[in-house]
Design a protein around this motif. Structure first.
Motif, PDB file in Angstrom:
ATOM      1  N   HIS A   1       1.087  -1.057  -0.428  1.00 26.48           N
ATOM      2  CA  HIS A   1       0.118  -0.321   0.458  1.00 26.48           C
ATOM      3  C   HIS A   1       1.047   1.420   0.043  1.00 26.48           C
ATOM      4  O   HIS A   1       1.726   0.724   0.340  1.00 26.48           O
ATOM      5  CB  HIS A   1      -1.161   0.195   1.052  1.00 26.48           C
ATOM      6  CG  HIS A   1      -1.731  -0.867   0.864  1.00 26.48           C
ATOM      7  ND1 HIS A   1      -2.996  -1.154   0.763  1.00 26.48           N
ATOM      8  CD2 HIS A   1      -1.841  -2.810   1.811  1.00 26.48           C
ATOM      9  CE1 HIS A   1      -3.351  -2.608   0.708  1.00 26.48           C
ATOM     10  NE2 HIS A   1      -3.089  -2.953   1.401  1.00 26.48           N
ATOM     11  N   VAL A   2      -0.064   2.510  -0.528  1.00 28.78           N
ATOM     12  CA  VAL A   2       1.441   3.062  -0.834  1.00 28.78           C
ATOM     13  C   VAL A   2       0.952   5.011  -0.699  1.00 28.78           C
ATOM     14  O   VAL A   2      -0.816   4.802   0.165  1.00 28.78           O
ATOM     15  CB  VAL A   2       1.345   3.842  -2.107  1.00 28.78           C
ATOM     16  CG1 VAL A   2      -0.125   3.710  -3.056  1.00 28.78           C
ATOM     17  CG2 VAL A   2       2.432   4.840  -2.193  1.00 28.78           C
ATOM     18  N   GLN A   3       1.322   5.700   0.616  1.00 34.23           N
ATOM     19  CA  GLN A   3       0.711   7.344   0.911  1.00 34.23           C
ATOM     20  C   GLN A   3       1.463   7.713   0.333  1.00 34.23           C
ATOM     21  O   GLN A   3       2.875   7.529   0.452  1.00 34.23           O
ATOM     22  CB  GLN A   3       0.567   7.407   2.832  1.00 34.23           C
ATOM     23  CG  GLN A   3      -0.097   5.847   3.418  1.00 34.23           C
ATOM     24  CD  GLN A   3       0.150   6.556   5.076  1.00 34.23           C
ATOM     25  OE1 GLN A   3       1.356   5.652   5.545  1.00 34.23           O
ATOM     26  NE2 GLN A   3      -0.206   6.799   5.655  1.00 34.23           N
ATOM     27  N   THR A   4       1.259   9.459   0.584  1.00 32.51           N
ATOM     28  CA  THR A   4       1.588  10.288   0.047  1.00 32.51           C
ATOM     29  C   THR A   4       1.967  10.939   1.225  1.00 32.51           C
ATOM     30  O   THR A   4       1.482  11.070   1.285  1.00 32.51           O
ATOM     31  CB  THR A   4       0.952  10.963  -1.467  1.00 32.51           C
ATOM     32  OG1 THR A   4       0.411   9.621  -2.504  1.00 32.51           O
ATOM     33  CG2 THR A   4       1.665  11.837  -2.027  1.00 32.51           C
TER      34      THR A   4
ATOM     35  N   THR B   1      -3.094  -4.298  -5.715  1.00 30.28           N
ATOM     36  CA  THR B   1      -4.628  -3.667  -5.031  1.00 30.28           C
ATOM     37  C   THR B   1      -4.644  -2.711  -6.196  1.00 30.28           C
ATOM     38  O   THR B   1      -6.012  -1.808  -5.990  1.00 30.28           O
ATOM     39  CB  THR B   1      -4.564  -3.045  -3.419  1.00 30.28           C
ATOM     40  OG1 THR B   1      -3.794  -2.115  -3.297  1.00 30.28           O
ATOM     41  CG2 THR B   1      -4.570  -4.617  -2.853  1.00 30.28           C
ATOM     42  N   GLY B   2      -4.100  -2.158  -6.900  1.00 34.97           N
ATOM     43  CA  GLY B   2      -4.493  -1.638  -8.276  1.00 34.97           C
ATOM     44  C   GLY B   2      -4.234   0.455  -7.322  1.00 34.97           C
ATOM     45  O   GLY B   2      -3.920   1.190  -8.158  1.00 34.97           O
ATOM     46  N   GLU B   3      -3.516   0.314  -6.682  1.00 38.59           N
ATOM     47  CA  GLU B   3      -3.191   1.617  -5.892  1.00 38.59           C
ATOM     48  C   GLU B   3      -1.927   1.889  -6.649  1.00 38.59           C
ATOM     49  O   GLU B   3      -0.826   1.344  -7.341  1.00 38.59           O
ATOM     50  CB  GLU B   3      -2.276   1.694  -4.378  1.00 38.59           C
ATOM     51  CG  GLU B   3      -3.758   1.126  -3.513  1.00 38.59           C
ATOM     52  CD  GLU B   3      -2.940   1.434  -2.542  1.00 38.59           C
ATOM     53  OE1 GLU B   3      -2.374   2.208  -1.716  1.00 38.59           O
ATOM     54  OE2 GLU B   3      -3.627   0.020  -1.636  1.00 38.59           O
TER      55      GLU B   3
ATOM     56  N   GLY C   1       3.544  -7.271  -2.931  1.00 37.83           N
ATOM     57  CA  GLY C   1       4.893  -5.741  -4.151  1.00 37.83           C
ATOM     58  C   GLY C   1       4.199  -5.255  -5.009  1.00 37.83           C
ATOM     59  O   GLY C   1       3.746  -5.060  -4.681  1.00 37.83           O
ATOM     60  N   HIS C   2       4.633  -4.789  -5.665  1.00 40.68           N
ATOM     61  CA  HIS C   2       4.523  -3.794  -6.874  1.00 40.68           C
ATOM     62  C   HIS C   2       5.765  -3.966  -8.482  1.00 40.68           C
ATOM     63  O   HIS C   2       6.369  -4.815  -8.104  1.00 40.68           O
ATOM     64  CB  HIS C   2       5.254  -2.323  -6.189  1.00 40.68           C
ATOM     65  CG  HIS C   2       6.182  -2.088  -6.051  1.00 40.68           C
ATOM     66  ND1 HIS C   2       6.685  -2.548  -4.843  1.00 40.68           N
ATOM     67  CD2 HIS C   2       7.914  -1.754  -6.335  1.00 40.68           C
ATOM     68  CE1 HIS C   2       8.504  -3.035  -4.577  1.00 40.68           C
ATOM     69  NE2 HIS C   2       8.416  -1.743  -5.857  1.00 40.68           N
ATOM     70  N   VAL C   3       4.995  -3.188  -9.280  1.00 42.62           N
ATOM     71  CA  VAL C   3       5.566  -3.159 -10.134  1.00 42.62           C
ATOM     72  C   VAL C   3       5.520  -1.551 -10.223  1.00 42.62           C
ATOM     73  O   VAL C   3       5.458  -1.186 -10.119  1.00 42.62           O
ATOM     74  CB  VAL C   3       5.103  -4.268 -11.070  1.00 42.62           C
ATOM     75  CG1 VAL C   3       3.571  -3.622 -11.279  1.00 42.62           C
ATOM     76  CG2 VAL C   3       5.474  -4.407 -13.314  1.00 42.62           C
TER      77      VAL C   3
END
Length: 119
Positions: free
Chosen positions: A16-19, A68-70, A89-91
């Motif tokens: 998950h990402v937070q800005t 999750t599409g974030e 993870g992430h891409v």
């Protein structure tokens, strides 16, 4: 303020990402730094961060996505705080003609890190 993105693994096992932004320019007890360059038009399929680390973007623009599409876009002068060392993870995919030049600064999570999420 330096714009930053915090990438963590949630209780659901997904990244998950937070800005937000860095709260100061101090790296707590950095033991090492490394530099890397990746050619334009590159991508990296699903992966996790190898360790907790700051990724300081010097050149290149990248689109990141989680399972999750974030989504977020990392630009030169911004920082990714990668803490998603487990889970799905992430891409990332590079945009444009510039190579991705970056600095990695691993950190010990128990000593804190300087991030404040946007409200």
């Amino acid at each position: 303020m330096i714009k930053a993105y915090l990438l963590t693994t949630g209780d659901d096992g997904h990244s998950h990402v937070q800005t937000g932004h860095l709260t100061d320019a101090v790296f707590y007890d950095a033991k090492s730094i490394s530099f890397k360059e990746t050619a334009p038009h590159s991508f990296l399929d699903w992966h996790t961060a190898p360790t907790n680390q700051y990724v300081i973007c010097l050149t290149g623009t990248l689109d990141f996505e989680t399972h999750t599409g974030e989504k977020f876009t990392l630009h030169p002068g911004e920082v990714l705080i990668a803490k998603d060392t487990t889970g799905t993870g992430h891409v990332w995919h590079m945009q444009g003609q510039d190579p991705w030049r970056r600095v990695y600064v691993p950190f010990d999570e128990t000593e804190g890190f300087n991030f404040k999420a946007d409200e």
